[in-house]
Design a protein around this motif. Structure first.
Motif, short mmCIF file in Angstrom:
data_model
loop_
_atom_site.label_atom_id
_atom_site.label_comp_id
_atom_site.label_asym_id
_atom_site.label_seq_id
_atom_site.Cartn_x
_atom_site.Cartn_y
_atom_site.Cartn_z
N GLU A 66 -6.86 -42.44 25.40
CA GLU A 66 -8.08 -42.51 26.19
C GLU A 66 -7.68 -42.98 27.58
N THR A 69 -6.40 -38.60 30.75
CA THR A 69 -6.77 -37.30 31.31
C THR A 69 -6.24 -37.11 32.73
N ARG A 75 -5.40 -32.36 28.72
CA ARG A 75 -6.69 -33.05 28.55
C ARG A 75 -7.72 -32.58 29.58
N ARG A 106 -10.47 -37.74 35.70
CA ARG A 106 -10.53 -38.17 34.31
C ARG A 106 -12.01 -38.18 33.95
N GLU A 112 -13.94 -40.23 27.62
CA GLU A 112 -12.52 -40.24 27.23
C GLU A 112 -12.41 -40.52 25.73
N SER A 116 -10.90 -37.96 22.95
CA SER A 116 -9.82 -38.36 22.03
C SER A 116 -10.24 -38.19 20.58
#
Length: 181
Positions: A66, A69, A75, A106, A112, A116
């Motif tokens: 997490e 990204t 990601r 991100r 996040e 994940s």
């Protein structure tokens, strides 16, 4: 991927055991994936192929963590595809809103975590230790050409390249508009 001994595991950061050796890795779907434009990809579809000087470092610090990204093309592309279904909101990678932090966006912390969790539930990773730099590059290139992974935008004529790039551009625009607070 035939002729070599690949280590195969769920892509779950909590259970994944990886060598810290150099090698190549492949992310595959465990479940069917439907994306915004109506396309469906079956379980077993290769999503991404990559290489690394440290398999454990690349996977655990970037692709599966997490907050990773901003340092993971994998990601960012996957998140762009899943942005609507997983309610992801793109933000700059770092505190400053400069070009690098926006380009390498991100997602907000909750997003996040959802990304994940989606990876852990829907993907498996296969790794192969390849110590020689030249051989590692050849393996990666060969796998990209043979497997035609959805999220690799270079190395083969990916028909979804323009679509994925447009989704990533929208994420960059969202990160650019983001206001902290």
């Amino acid at each position: 991927m035939e002729g070599a001994i690949w280590d195969r595991q769920p892509a779950n950061i909590n259970t994944l055991r990886l060598p810290c050796d150099p090698g190549v890795y492949v992310f595959l779907l465990c479940n069917e994936l439907k994306i915004l434009n109506g396309k469906t990809f079956p379980a077993g579809q290769v999503l991404y192929v990559g290489k690394s000087k440290s398999l454990c470092g690349r996977m655990l610090r970037q692709h599966l963590s997490e907050g990773g990204t901003g340092s993971s093309t994998f990601r960012r592309s996957l998140g762009a595809l899943l942005k609507s279904s997983e309610m992801l909101k793109a933000i700059p990678r770092g505190c400053e809103k400069n070009r690098v932090n926006i380009t390498h966006y991100r997602f907000e912390s909750e997003g996040e975590a959802r990304l994940s969790a989606w990876i852990a539930e829907n993907l498996e990773v296969r790794t192969l230790v390849v110590r020689d730099d030249v051989e590692r590059g050849k393996r990666e290139s060969g796998l990209i050409k043979d497997c035609e992974p959805l999220l690799n935008l270079q190395g083969w004529e990916n028909p979804l390249r323009g679509y994925i790039e447009s989704l990533r551009r929208e994420c960059r625009r969202e990160a650019e508009r983001w206001e902290n607070g």
